[in-house]
Design a protein around this motif. Structure first.
Motif, short mmCIF file in Angstrom:
data_model
loop_
_atom_site.label_atom_id
_atom_site.label_comp_id
_atom_site.label_asym_id
_atom_site.label_seq_id
_atom_site.Cartn_x
_atom_site.Cartn_y
_atom_site.Cartn_z
N LEU A 12 42.31 44.54 43.45
CA LEU A 12 43.37 44.38 44.45
C LEU A 12 44.59 45.23 44.11
O LEU A 12 45.27 45.75 44.99
N GLY A 67 46.59 37.76 45.47
CA GLY A 67 45.42 37.40 44.66
C GLY A 67 45.58 36.03 44.04
O GLY A 67 44.69 35.19 44.09
N ALA A 76 49.92 42.52 46.02
CA ALA A 76 48.53 42.29 45.62
C ALA A 76 48.45 41.15 44.61
O ALA A 76 47.59 40.27 44.72
N MET A 116 46.28 40.39 51.50
CA MET A 116 45.70 40.57 50.16
C MET A 116 44.85 39.36 49.77
O MET A 116 43.80 39.50 49.14
N MET A 136 40.93 39.37 48.87
CA MET A 136 40.39 38.69 47.69
C MET A 136 39.19 37.83 48.10
O MET A 136 38.17 37.80 47.42
#
Lengths: 330, 287
Positions: free
Chosen positions: B68, B207, B203, B46, B50
């Motif tokens: 995301l 992120g 996520a 993830m 990003m």
């Protein structure tokens, strides 16, 4: 009653063993190095299979004991200056004690927790090893040439001495596991593999056999660590405690070959080295392929390649069980 | 003295990030009854996503982060429905092996796509902003946002699981999957929803992590181990315990790092092992 295919399989196994015994005179040094690696991986695979495949103790921290064996051997042979054979036995004793301690710590954890818990322990030990005074710290330490020379004055002689030691170790591990599986504990382990609840109901002391599989494997994994140190001629926390080399590859070998069987690790090792020869130039793709194959195998053939073959053959190549009617090995 | 206080505050905020790492694992352990060994690698994946969204597509960080979340949910749902559910009929051991294979595939896939370099996402200055508290103590805006996010996520999950109909169903399949099936719950579908929740936490952690700390394709393992330690310390079913567990590990790492930077990670592991030996059931078990 054995079919022709089974006979063929057994002859292939026997020829393979004869070939391995004659390897130092038959093959080139490069081939001997490859065989040494293969037998090392095979031994680790057999031991992990004993713990995870039979004992249902899902450890992913087996590399800890490789590292402990390596560091203990270095400590006894180099820092204490003991004779190599004494140092080797002492290193096995240390891994045995560590095996008991780690098991005492983790046995309460159930499957998934124990898996990651053993990884945490391995990671902790690796970090401690990197800070130990006298062991070369983060960069590791080499065995002195004087020590390596006692294995053979020239490089080819050393190669074949180490090969013979590794072959002996693999045969010893196989013999021990075979004997263990033929004992009462082994009967309990086989029951545990087939059904944990069933085994408990049938009166198997599941806690005892589980502990036995884990604790008996530890000193043997330590021995592997010692012989890996002799092969590489050095210790370092990164290489001696390598999770990729001594756990991830081993796991793939056993899963692909067949969890919970004596034949599985042998077949897995063959497939693993075959794939490595074909794919090793592709780097990341090699590991992705191994991962994908192992997922497919777990989903569609949980007993691995050997499980598929056994369905065709109808009996084991390496006899382990008794015929309930006649009492003969089969 | 303020130096020590400063360290404690920074460590507590880092604990918020660790709590978010661990939340997804807490759900999968509590509801789905397995540990996803690829959890850390999914978080790192993830983070790389990003990176692609902000650097290659040029999206502003907040929009990329918002994107995301549905991606994470979909990924979790798909993984459960397409992969883990198929192994659900087998034993726990097999599911671990599958997630293990997935972990190796993800790590090497990321390595193949992005290379081995250490990366970090720039988010337009927010990572540098800080608030002045008192004396010489400043706290970063980003760590504060992350800590607040952890609290919001925990409160939200508690509400969802203990106050809503969906939560009752999910807890039912966690407690007694067979009985849940008998009363007509669609166990597979509910498990996929639970995994989608896990995907959302992955996520969010990926992120936020991408902006705050460096990451590379192999960072997943250490994230998994932190998440695992936090979940075990917290005890089964306790979400606020996860926050406390996160802070404990972060404090241990910070104090270890003050002695010698090499002891940072080691101190976290050792404190975990000691606390685990003292209280194997965790600090705040609900059952």
């Amino acid at each position: 009653m054995t079919s022709g295919l089974v006979l063929f399989g057994r002859i292939a196994l026997a020829l393979g063993l004869i070939g391995l015994c004659a390897a130092p005179v038959l093959f080139s040094p490069a081939m001997l190095v490859l065989l040494t690696q293969a037998l090392t991986m095979l031994t680790l695979a057999m031991l992990w299979n004993l713990v995870a495949g039979y004992g249902n103790v899902m450890v992913i921290g087996q590399h800890a004991f490789v590292g402990i064996g390596a560091y203990a051997f270095y400590g006894f042979a180099m820092l204490a200056g003991w004779h190599m054979a004494v140092a080797l036995s002492a290193a096995m004793a240390v891994t045995l004690v560590c095996g008991i301690a780690v098991y005492a710590m983790l046995y309460r954890l159930r499957t998934a927790y124990l898996a990651v818990g053993s990884w945490v322990v391995a990671e902790t030990l690796m970090l401690i090893a990197s800070r130990l005074p006298g062991f070369g710290g983060g960069s590791g330490a080499s065995l002195p040439t004087s020590l390596l020379r006692s294995l053979g004055v020239r490089a080819p002689e050393r190669l074949s001495t180490i090969y013979i030691l590794v072959l002996g170790m693999a045969v010893l591990a196989f013999g021990l596991i075979w004997a263990l599986m033929r004992s009462r504990i082994g009967l309990g382990l086989a029951a545990l593999r087939d059904s944990e609840e069933g085994a408990a109901v049938a009166g198997v002391n599941t806690r005892l056999v589980r502990a036995a599989s884990f604790i008996l494997a530890a000193p043997m994994v330590g021995l592997v660590g010692v012989l890996i140190t002799l092969q590489k001629g050095r210790i370092s926390h990164v290489a001696s405690f390598s999770m990729l080399d001594w756990t991830i590859y081993v796991l793939f070998i056993v899963v692909i070959g067949g969890l919970g069987s004596l034949e599985g690790p042998i077949i897995g090792t063959l497939v693993f080295f075959l794939l490595r020869e074909v794919l090793q130039d592709y780097g990341t793709l090699y590991l992705i392929t191994l991962g994908a194959i192992s997922i497919v195998v777990v989903l569609f053939a949980p007993k691995g390649l050997w499980g598929l073959a056994r369905r065709k053959l109808g009996c084991d190549l390496i006899p382990l069980t008794h015929d309930p009617k006649t009492g003969d090995l089969r | 003295m303020t130096g020590l206080l400063d360290q404690i505050i920074q460590a507590s905020l880092l604990g918020g990030l660790y709590a978010i790492f661990a939340l997804g694992l807490a759900i999968s352990v509590g509801v789905l009854k397995f540990i996803n060994v690829a959890h850390g690698d999914l978080i790192v994946a993830m983070s790389f996503l990003m990176l692609t969204l902000t650097e290659s597509l040029g999206l502003p960080a907040p929009i990329a982060f918002a994107l995301l979340i549905p991606i994470g949910a979909g990924m979790g749902w798909l993984l459960q429905y397409g992969l883990f559910q198929r192994a659900a009929s087998q034993n726990e051991l097999q599911i671990i092996l599958i997630t293990f294979g997935l972990s190796v595939i993800l790590q090497n896939g990321l390595l193949g796509i992005y290379g081995a370099d250490t990366r970090k996402v720039t988010a337009g200055g927010i990572e540098l902003a800080s608030l002045h508290l008192f004396g010489n103590i400043n706290i970063g805006v980003l760590p504060l946002i992350i800590f607040a996010t952890a609290c919001v996520l925990i409160a939200g999950l508690e509400q969802l699981l203990y106050r809503t109909g969906l939560g009752v169903k999910i807890r039912a399949i966690a407690d007694a999957p067979e009985a849940a099936r008998l009363v007509g719950l669609k166990v597979a579908g509910l498990m996929a929803i639970a995994m989608a929740l896990v995907g959302i936490t992955e996520a969010v952690s990926g992120g936020l992590m991408s902006i705050w700390t460096n990451f590379d394709p192999s960072s997943g393992s250490s994230r998994l181990l932190i998440a695992f330690e936090v979940v075990v310390l917290a005890g089964l079913g306790s979400f606020w315990g996860v926050l406390v567990g996160g802070i404990i590990i972060a404090l241990a790492q910070t104090f270890g790092g003050m002695v010698d930077s090499a002891y940072q990670v080691l101190a976290g592991h050792i404190v975990f092992l000691i606390l685990f030996l003292a209280r194997p059931q965790g600090l705040f078990p609900k059952t």
